[in-house]
Every structure is written in C-alpha cells, then in structure tokens.
Write a protein that holds these residues in place. Sequence first.
Motif, PDB file in Angstrom:
ATOM      1  N   TYR A 148      41.423  47.866  76.457  1.00 36.73           N
ATOM      2  CA  TYR A 148      41.773  48.169  77.839  1.00 36.73           C
ATOM      3  C   TYR A 148      42.471  46.975  78.498  1.00 36.73           C
ATOM      4  O   TYR A 148      43.506  47.125  79.157  1.00 36.73           O
ATOM      5  CB  TYR A 148      40.520  48.548  78.623  1.00 36.73           C
ATOM      6  N   LEU A 149      41.912  45.775  78.333  1.00 42.70           N
ATOM      7  CA  LEU A 149      42.503  44.588  78.958  1.00 42.70           C
ATOM      8  C   LEU A 149      43.897  44.298  78.424  1.00 42.70           C
ATOM      9  O   LEU A 149      44.759  43.792  79.152  1.00 42.70           O
ATOM     10  CB  LEU A 149      41.580  43.384  78.755  1.00 42.70           C
ATOM     11  N   GLY A 150      44.137  44.627  77.164  1.00 46.36           N
ATOM     12  CA  GLY A 150      45.482  44.488  76.623  1.00 46.36           C
ATOM     13  C   GLY A 150      46.471  45.375  77.357  1.00 46.36           C
ATOM     14  O   GLY A 150      47.607  44.966  77.658  1.00 46.36           O
ATOM     15  N   LEU A 151      46.060  46.603  77.657  1.00 47.58           N
ATOM     16  CA  LEU A 151      46.911  47.510  78.432  1.00 47.58           C
ATOM     17  C   LEU A 151      47.156  46.953  79.835  1.00 47.58           C
ATOM     18  O   LEU A 151      48.287  47.002  80.346  1.00 47.58           O
ATOM     19  CB  LEU A 151      46.260  48.888  78.524  1.00 47.58           C
ATOM     20  N   VAL A 152      46.109  46.433  80.454  1.00 48.78           N
ATOM     21  CA  VAL A 152      46.255  45.868  81.796  1.00 48.78           C
ATOM     22  C   VAL A 152      47.249  44.712  81.777  1.00 48.78           C
ATOM     23  O   VAL A 152      48.136  44.620  82.642  1.00 48.78           O
ATOM     24  CB  VAL A 152      44.903  45.401  82.342  1.00 48.78           C
ATOM     25  N   ARG A 153      47.114  43.843  80.778  1.00 54.56           N
ATOM     26  CA  ARG A 153      48.032  42.693  80.713  1.00 54.56           C
ATOM     27  C   ARG A 153      49.472  43.154  80.537  1.00 54.56           C
ATOM     28  O   ARG A 153      50.387  42.642  81.212  1.00 54.56           O
ATOM     29  CB  ARG A 153      47.623  41.765  79.553  1.00 54.56           C
ATOM     30  N   ARG A 154      49.711  44.137  79.674  1.00 51.05           N
ATOM     31  CA  ARG A 154      51.079  44.613  79.469  1.00 51.05           C
ATOM     32  C   ARG A 154      51.613  45.332  80.709  1.00 51.05           C
ATOM     33  O   ARG A 154      52.818  45.318  80.976  1.00 51.05           O
ATOM     34  CB  ARG A 154      51.144  45.516  78.239  1.00 51.05           C
ATOM     35  N   SER A 155      50.707  45.928  81.482  1.00 48.78           N
ATOM     36  CA  SER A 155      51.141  46.639  82.686  1.00 48.78           C
ATOM     37  C   SER A 155      51.742  45.701  83.723  1.00 48.78           C
ATOM     38  O   SER A 155      52.516  46.135  84.588  1.00 48.78           O
ATOM     39  CB  SER A 155      49.956  47.402  83.306  1.00 48.78           C
ATOM     40  N   HIS A 167      42.118  48.236  90.362  1.00 42.50           N
ATOM     41  CA  HIS A 167      40.784  48.325  89.743  1.00 42.50           C
ATOM     42  C   HIS A 167      40.678  47.773  88.312  1.00 42.50           C
ATOM     43  O   HIS A 167      40.383  48.508  87.368  1.00 42.50           O
ATOM     44  CB  HIS A 167      40.234  49.739  89.800  1.00 42.50           C
ATOM     45  N   VAL A 168      40.887  46.479  88.170  1.00 44.08           N
ATOM     46  CA  VAL A 168      40.649  45.846  86.869  1.00 44.08           C
ATOM     47  C   VAL A 168      39.182  46.065  86.487  1.00 44.08           C
ATOM     48  O   VAL A 168      38.287  45.836  87.301  1.00 44.08           O
ATOM     49  CB  VAL A 168      40.966  44.340  86.922  1.00 44.08           C
ATOM     50  N   SER A 169      38.971  46.495  85.286  1.00 50.56           N
ATOM     51  CA  SER A 169      37.691  46.898  84.679  1.00 50.56           C
ATOM     52  C   SER A 169      37.379  48.365  84.926  1.00 50.56           C
ATOM     53  O   SER A 169      36.234  48.796  84.835  1.00 50.56           O
ATOM     54  CB  SER A 169      36.514  46.001  85.083  1.00 50.56           C
ATOM     55  N   TYR A 170      38.403  49.162  85.188  1.00 49.76           N
ATOM     56  CA  TYR A 170      38.273  50.615  85.374  1.00 49.76           C
ATOM     57  C   TYR A 170      37.485  51.270  84.246  1.00 49.76           C
ATOM     58  O   TYR A 170      36.671  52.176  84.488  1.00 49.76           O
ATOM     59  CB  TYR A 170      39.676  51.217  85.451  1.00 49.76           C
ATOM     60  N   CYS A 171      37.699  50.817  83.031  1.00 49.93           N
ATOM     61  CA  CYS A 171      37.040  51.456  81.879  1.00 49.93           C
ATOM     62  C   CYS A 171      35.523  51.340  81.933  1.00 49.93           C
ATOM     63  O   CYS A 171      34.808  52.125  81.296  1.00 49.93           O
ATOM     64  CB  CYS A 171      37.571  50.877  80.569  1.00 49.93           C
ATOM     65  N   THR A 172      34.996  50.382  82.710  1.00 46.43           N
ATOM     66  CA  THR A 172      33.542  50.231  82.791  1.00 46.43           C
ATOM     67  C   THR A 172      32.884  51.357  83.589  1.00 46.43           C
ATOM     68  O   THR A 172      31.696  51.611  83.436  1.00 46.43           O
ATOM     69  CB  THR A 172      33.158  48.886  83.432  1.00 46.43           C
ATOM     70  N   ARG A 173      33.630  52.005  84.447  1.00 44.87           N
ATOM     71  CA  ARG A 173      33.076  53.089  85.275  1.00 44.87           C
ATOM     72  C   ARG A 173      32.425  54.188  84.433  1.00 44.87           C
ATOM     73  O   ARG A 173      31.417  54.763  84.811  1.00 44.87           O
ATOM     74  CB  ARG A 173      34.181  53.744  86.107  1.00 44.87           C
ATOM     75  N   TYR A 174      33.056  54.488  83.316  1.00 41.07           N
ATOM     76  CA  TYR A 174      32.678  55.675  82.550  1.00 41.07           C
ATOM     77  C   TYR A 174      32.120  55.335  81.166  1.00 41.07           C
ATOM     78  O   TYR A 174      31.885  56.218  80.358  1.00 41.07           O
ATOM     79  CB  TYR A 174      33.897  56.591  82.405  1.00 41.07           C
ATOM     80  N   ALA A 175      31.926  54.054  80.922  1.00 38.66           N
ATOM     81  CA  ALA A 175      31.520  53.609  79.587  1.00 38.66           C
ATOM     82  C   ALA A 175      30.106  54.090  79.242  1.00 38.66           C
ATOM     83  O   ALA A 175      29.231  54.163  80.109  1.00 38.66           O
ATOM     84  CB  ALA A 175      31.584  52.093  79.504  1.00 38.66           C
TER      85      ALA A 175
END
Length: 280
Positions: A148-155, A167-175
């Motif tokens: 996920y963080l790799g996607l954020v960095r490329r974004s 919302h950095v760390s969005y993936c934690t909401r649903y983990a």
Amino acid sequence: MKKILTDLHTHTAFSPDGRGTMEEMLSVAHALGVGYYGLSEHFNFDMVVNHIPLEGTKPQTPVAAYFQRARELQKEYEGKMHVLVGGEFGYTDNLEAQKMYQELVDKYHPDYVIQSVHNLAEGDYAYGHGYTDSNGKVRDKQEVYEEYLGLVRRSLDVSHPYDILGHVSYCTRYAPYEDRRMLWKDFSASLDDILRTVIAKDKILEVNSSNKQGPALTLPDNDILERYFELGGRKISFGSDAHFPSRIMEHRERVMDVLRSIGFEYVSVPCCGEVLKIEI
C-alpha cells in the motif's frame, strides 16, 4: 477571536458511496459554523481504467452534473460559508487514469484535489481486496502495508495537479489483523520517503478522522504526524471523510487538540492554487 472551522474531505450522494444530498450536507455544515467546507466527490478513474466493478448499485460520480450543481450552490452560499468545489482522485499505476484526471482538471477547474489510494488492481481495500492471497489465506501485515505504501509513494509523482495527500494508512481501516495500526517505527523507511516527498513537493498532508472504530484517532496515526512535524512538515488539512450529514466535522476538536500538542499552529486550505493558513 472566533475560530474558523474547516472540513475539506466530504462526499455527497453524487459519489457512489455517499448518502446525503449536497443540499443536506451544506446545510448541516453551515449550521455547525463551518467556515471552509470542501466538496470532494470520488472520481474513480483508477477503477475505470482497470475495469474494477463498483460495489453496490450506484454509478460513478456524474462529472458534469456534479460540477454544475456544486458551482450553483457555491454561489448561493457566498457570504455565508466558503464552499470549495473539489474532488478526490483515486490513484493507480495505469497512466491512462492520469490522462483522464488531467482532462477533468482542464475542463472543470476544481478548486482543489485530494490525491488518494483506495485500490489495488483487483479492487478497493474497503471491500477486503489485498488482504488475502489466491488461496484465501490472510497475507502478512508487513507485506500488505508496504505494498500500500508503495502505491502512496508513486501517487505523489502523478502528472496531473493535486493539493492534498489523502488518508495515509487507509488500508488499516479494513485490515483483518488483531493490531491494525500502521506505526512509524514499523514502516519508517517507506513513511519517511512519503513524508519527505510531501514536504519537497510542497503538498498538504491530510489528517483524516474516519478510522472505522480503529485504535488510532486519525489516519495517519499520531506518531506519523509527529514524524512529519519533526521533518519540517507544517502543511496539514482536516477531513472528516463524511459520507452523510451526521459525520461532518466528526472528532474535529479532539484532532485539533492532538495537532496542537505536536506543535502545529494552523491547518491549510487550498483553493485555486492559493493556500490559506487557518489557526487551530
């Protein structure tokens, strides 16, 4: 002196997952005394180019209809509340989406843009995508979050304009993990790269108060905000990520207390290339 309240990340029924009408959302925001209110409907061109079907029955945000009605209401609220007409752009590595976002910017000139990551190639984290392998086994948390963080960095390197990293760390909401938190100490290299890039590109880091009853008050977590401040980052925005009226401004005062304790003195409000500093 009366404080100016802001909420720059909200969605109405124009978005596929929004529930309140635009009129309802603005009426509630005005009643709450919001000074700068941001409409940031989802533009999911990441899903379009990757042929990811929408969950549920509502269609993608109707671009022309959204901007037309939002601009009408923006004028109606002049002198009462600053309504900013923006959008939330979903990132994908597929470059076709960036072309589509640029075309939207060129045609409709949003007041500001939130750049966010919601999806892997197969679908949105909100619907459980990305957490299991092809056999249905839950993947390692470190692997999933680093992906996920790799996607954020490329974004952050997209060709189209944007103002806020959402919302950095969005993936934690649903983990599905017992401990869902994304702490700086566990992902320091990737997070430092992201935070330093936000600062270098002079972008705004969003503090998002929608955590889906998770252990952290905000996305990102406090320790990541502390590290951002330590690195010299000062540009932050507040977003409730409200999808219906009752969640507008949710947890804002608690969030402001945290930000003040870290050392932040203002939130940033982007509008048409300018950035306002609003004391917290």
